[in-house]
Design an enzyme around this catalytic site. Structure first.
Site, mmCIF file in Angstrom:
data_model
loop_
_atom_site.group_PDB
_atom_site.id
_atom_site.type_symbol
_atom_site.label_atom_id
_atom_site.label_comp_id
_atom_site.label_asym_id
_atom_site.label_seq_id
_atom_site.Cartn_x
_atom_site.Cartn_y
_atom_site.Cartn_z
ATOM 1 N N HIS A 158 0.820 -1.219 0.000
ATOM 2 C CA HIS A 158 0.000 0.000 0.000
ATOM 3 C C HIS A 158 0.854 1.269 0.000
ATOM 4 O O HIS A 158 0.341 2.360 -0.265
ATOM 5 C CB HIS A 158 -0.976 0.005 1.179
ATOM 6 C CG HIS A 158 -0.348 0.284 2.507
ATOM 7 N ND1 HIS A 158 -0.033 -0.720 3.410
ATOM 8 C CD2 HIS A 158 0.019 1.440 3.108
ATOM 9 C CE1 HIS A 158 0.487 -0.185 4.496
ATOM 10 N NE2 HIS A 158 0.528 1.126 4.343
ATOM 11 N N ASP A 196 -0.191 -7.571 1.406
ATOM 12 C CA ASP A 196 0.313 -6.192 1.536
ATOM 13 C C ASP A 196 1.844 -6.164 1.544
ATOM 14 O O ASP A 196 2.454 -5.352 2.226
ATOM 15 C CB ASP A 196 -0.230 -5.527 2.805
ATOM 16 C CG ASP A 196 -0.136 -3.997 2.727
ATOM 17 O OD1 ASP A 196 0.126 -3.475 1.629
ATOM 18 O OD2 ASP A 196 -0.288 -3.337 3.770
ATOM 19 N N SER A 274 4.865 1.757 8.043
ATOM 20 C CA SER A 274 4.466 0.651 7.170
ATOM 21 C C SER A 274 5.620 0.210 6.277
ATOM 22 O O SER A 274 6.241 1.033 5.594
ATOM 23 C CB SER A 274 3.284 1.058 6.292
ATOM 24 O OG SER A 274 2.142 1.284 7.076
#
Length: 428
Positions: A158, A196, A274
């Site tokens: 993402h 992801d 992330s």
């Protein structure tokens, strides 16, 4: 029990005896010697106090025991915890910057710092920008880790890609900044929406610092871990915590789609973390940080590195992640669940382990193979199984390959089925 005055007398006695040389008490009980030092005036005063206490003389002081308690073995009430100067020195060195006695997984004074320094040079800041005619439309920030000196980087999908339908679309120009300040333009090689996980590549004329991959299978709740990354683009940020759960399922988090499992930790994770690494105390990557629960502290999640390795292998082999699909809803069995199911139905099969099938998807490979709700899978692909994870591992990326499955049904009826998995629909 010592009265308040008795406790004060005990403290005075210990200090006085130690400064006076501890000779009188050391002869009575060598194991309770007290060691101390003091200035000459204090030494003289405490020596006199010690002589008075040891001789039984009543000194005029509110700290002394009242007459009925004289002779009470107060020294042993706390002097037994005393340590000789040699042993005290040893303990002091053990608690200093020397972690040489600390084995693998041991938390010493510098354990977290050493783990962070081992991986830190390989942690990068990733930013993706989309602009049109000089106007900045969108910017995405995240972290990543170089896992190969050739410039291969692990990060979150993402961070670098948008998913329109089932195809990944790169967000824009990918900029990678190293800890030492060097900047590179990155190329997104692969990205997988369900896990992801993405792989980015940068080119350098010289070998780049790379982090070591560990194993997430050996983790257990309570293990110390370190999270590194660039939250809010703050480079070289380190937080630490413990593993809260080693197999948090996506369904527990209300996430639909294909089944996934995460490592749950209480490390501080924020926007920009992330894609950054979750590291054990040996300085090895054991997960990739992907998300946190909004408006909650201490609830962060990472993809286990063992799963990441399989995903990267799929990227290299197939150019995408191939996931076999059976069309079964499954539940791991344990002795307590089996006992409860037997109480509800006397016809439940006699099994000690296995995987229960509560539901079969209509038109799925499982239905075509003859699976029924209530079946208990005890063997898959010729191997005895205890968990859903084992079935997933056995299938790997084998789509269109038949598997023999041994199931037990009500009244201990045993049936052998043959199921041929389809490839999972990315839109599921």
């Amino acid at each position: 029990m010592l009265l308040r005055g008795g406790r004060r007398a005990a403290l005075l006695l210990a200090a006085a005896t130690g400064v006076a040389g501890a000779g009188a008490l050391a002869r009575r009980d060598p194991d309770t010697a007290v060691y101390s030092s003091a200035s000459p005036p204090l030494h003289h005063a405490l020596s006199a106090a010690a002589e008075g206490l040891l001789s039984g003389t009543h000194l005029v002081s509110p700290w002394l025991l009242p007459p009925p308690f004289q002779g009470f073995p107060i020294v042993n009430s706390f002097a037994s915890a005393s340590v000789s100067p040699a042993k005290l020195s040893e303990q002091g060195s053990a608690g200093s910057s020397d972690d040489s006695r600390c084995g693998p997984g041991c938390l010493g004074r510098n354990s977290i710092a050493k783990a962070a320094s081992a991986v830190g040079p390989a942690v990068v800041n990733i930013s993706c920008t989309q602009d049109t005619h000089g106007w900045l439309l969108e910017e995405s920030i995240g972290s990543g880790t170089i896992i190969d000196p050739d410039g291969t980087i692990l990060t979150c999908a993402h961070v670098v890609a948008d998913f329109q339908s089932t195809k990944a679309v790169v967000r824009g120009k990918v900029s990678v900044t190293l800890q030492d300040g060097r900047e590179f333009e990155g190329v997104v090689l692969n990205a997988d929406r369900h896990s992801d996980i993405a792989v980015v590549k940068i080119k350098s004329k010289t070998p780049l610092p790379a982090a070591r991959l560990g194993s997430s299978s050996r983790l257990q709740p309570g293990d110390w871990v370190v999270a590194l990354g660039c939250p809010l683009s703050l480079q070289n940020t380190v937080t630490a915590g413990i593993v809260s759960c080693v197999d948090r399922k996506s369904s527990d988090l209300g996430l639909g789609g294909l089944r996934r499992e995460y490592l749950q930790t209480d490390c501080a994770i924020n926007q920009g973390n992330s894609g950054g690494p979750l590291v054990n105390l040996d300085g090895e990557i054991i997960g990739v940080n992907v998300m946190k629960v909004r408006n909650a502290d201490g609830l962060s999640f990472a993809v286990p590195i063992d799963s990441v390795v399989k995903i990267v292998d799929n990227f290299k082999k197939n150019g995408r992640v191939v996931r076999p699909w059976l069309g079964l809803k499954m539940l791991d069995l344990n002795p307590m669940i089996i006992s409860q199911l037997k109480e509800k139905s006397s016809t439940f099969p006699d099994v000690r382990k296995g995987v229960l099938v509560p539901m079969v998807t209509p038109g799925s490979p499982a239905e075509q193979a003859g699976f029924r709700p209530g079946d208990v899978v005890v063997e898959f692909g010729g191997r005895s199984i205890e968990s859903i994870k084992e079935i997933i591992d056995i299938m790997g990326d084998k789509v269109g390959v038949p598997f023999k499955v041994l199931v037990k049904r009500a009244n201990n009826v045993t049936v052998t089925l043959t199921v041929i998995p389809d490839e999972a629909d990315a839109s599921r």
